[in-house]
Design an enzyme around this catalytic site. Structure first.
Site: not given
Length: 482
Positions: A49, A90, A174, A178, A212, A231, A236, A330
């Site tokens: 944008r 946009d 992703h 790895k 994490e 999440d 994953h 976390k």
């Protein structure tokens, strides 16, 4: 046999000024360019944008590369920057797509990367289709999250499928880029030593942990709407589970590999209330520094989970009766992603009469922050004495950076971007995989709602609620926290 595909000579990058683009995509593309892995004819058209010229975007990209890509991997950066052009668009409005199509021009193959919010997928694809950028050998890559449940995921997939057939859709996880994750397939299917014992006869349980140390960071709004289960576990961790548990594919191509993964995901047994623990961190200390609790970071009370532990089962012939302990949290004591395969005890020890105790073998595959494979084997402790024979587990380590010190260690997105450009879907997620994952996750969320299960609290800097320890220990299992 895998179908032949056309290598793209255009890469169209949406969300080109975003955080992912700066930290991962632009550095990955520059590194590929430096190693002569990009076709000289490949042009990269960036869009977002922000109003800026091509010259201004190239300067923007240069600053990102200087910040996030090591100097020894940049190569002749000016040559890479000359591949880039920029058109402001946009995505929510029709304007700008005609100019974007003119900038892309005629192509033999077009790779499109949507590094945007999923809410923009549908209008973006509609704009691309209107100006003819979905025709021919155009293929599209989608970043997660792909929905918030099975229904919304289907809506996104349906919108994409209106313009792209499944063989031209590249859904990104992703983690699959790895090196150590890919090495899991090599470890299993290129070594006769492991595959014969990779089943319930010899394996007692499997642990998959993604821990994490960070809290909310800059993801406050997204994370509170998502939570740990959606999440991290939905994508994953379930992908790692599928790679551990899958049957040997007939070949290493996209269809064969993904066929076996989806069989695993569909074989996951629905979770019971006593097989899942959810938690939320409170104030504590991580790496010797005091950190606030989730509610303090958020600025309000919330029932969003920052920790989840699950005892899962894959109900098929190979894995019947083998629990898979999955956890993600976390504000853990250390950052680590690892797979632990715990083998069974030997059926009879010839050393008991000499006072020696044996321990079962254990395979630990560490994915991050280190890339390491460790197999513990029993060995005799050297020495003489009248106190009998002593045995001790000895680790056999393969530190991947040491084993392949002559090979460049790459960003996961380098592999994924290169496969997108070449049209190889092996390390991307197919629609039926995504929907099988969401089906299993939706059951857990429904279970929480029906039983009014709220997250248990745990102090930041610890390994989660005590209930998660009990989840494993009631089966005689200890989480691998070393």
């Amino acid at each position: 046999m895998q179908e032949l595909t056309f290598t793209a000579d255009r890469l169209l990058l949406f969300g080109a000024t975003g955080d992912l683009s700066q930290r991962m995509l632009l550095p990955s593309l520059c590194a590929l360019h430096a190693d002569n892995l990009l076709d000289p004819n490949l042009r990269i058209v960036a869009t977002a944008r922000s109003e800026m010229s091509t010259k201004e975007f190239r300067d923007f990209a240069r600053k990102a590369l200087e910040k996030y890509l090591p100097k020894n991997r940049r190569g002749p950066m000016a040559d890479f920057l000359n591949r880039l052009s920029y058109v402001p668009v946009d995505a929510t409005t029709p304007e700008g797509y005609d100019e974007l199509a003119r900038e892309v021009g005629e192509y033999n193959g077009l790779a499109i990367f949507l590094s945007t919010a999923p809410s923009l997928f549908e209008p973006t694809i509609a704009g691309l289709e209107r100006v003819g950028l979905t025709r021919g050998n155009a293929r599209i890559a989608l970043e997660k999250p792909l929905g918030t449940d099975l229904g919304s995921s289907c809506e996104i997939n349906d919108a994409v499928a209106k313009a792209f057939t499944e063989d031209r859709i590249f859904r990104i996880d992703h983690y699959l880029g790895k090196e150590t994750v890919q090495n899991l397939l090599a470890l299993r299917f290129a070594n006769i030593l492991l595959e014969p014992v990779w089943n319930s006869n010899y394996i007692e349980h499997v642990q998959i942990s993604v821990a994490e140390t960070v809290g909310l960071e800059s993801r406050v709004a997204y994370y509170d709407d998502s939570g740990a289960l959606r999440d991290m576990v939905q994508n994953h961790i379930l992908q790692l589970l599928a790679l551990v548990a899958m049957e040997p594919p007939t070949s290493f191509d996209a269809t064969a590999v993904r066929d076996e993964k989806v069989k695993v995901l569909r074989a996951l047994r629905p979770i019971k209330a006593n097989e899942v623990v959810t938690g939320q961190y409170r104030a504590g200390a991580v790496d010797g520094k005091s950190v606030p609790g989730y509610d303090e970071e958020l600025g309000k009370d919330s029932d969003t989970e920052t920790y989840v532990a699950v005892k899962a089962h894959v109900d098929n012939w190979r894995w019947r009766g083998v629990p898979f302990y999955l956890r993600h949290g976390k504000r853990m004591p250390r950052r680590v992603t690892e797979i632990v395969v715990q083998f069974r005890c030997i059926p009879h020890s010839i050393f008991e009469g000499r006072g020696a105790k044996t321990e079962p073998n254990r395979l630990v595959i560490e994915i991050q922050p280190k890339e390491n494979i460790q197999l513990s084997m029993m060995a005799k402790v050297p020495g003489l004495g009248s106190d009998g024979l002593r045995l001790r587990p000895v680790p056999l380590d393969i530190a991947m950076p040491d084993a392949f010190s002559d090979v460049v260690r790459r960003i996961a997105y380098e592999r994924l971007l290169l496969d997108l450009i070449h049209g190889d879907q092996t390390l991307f997620v197919r629609r039926d995989e995504v929907e099988a994952q969401w089906d299993w996750i939706d059951h857990i969320r429904a279970l929480w709602a029906e039983n009014e299960i709220k997250p248990k609290t745990y102090a930041a800097g610890t390994w989660g609620p005590s209930a998660a320890v009990a989840l494993a220990e009631r089966d005689g299992v200890t989480w691998h926290d070393d």
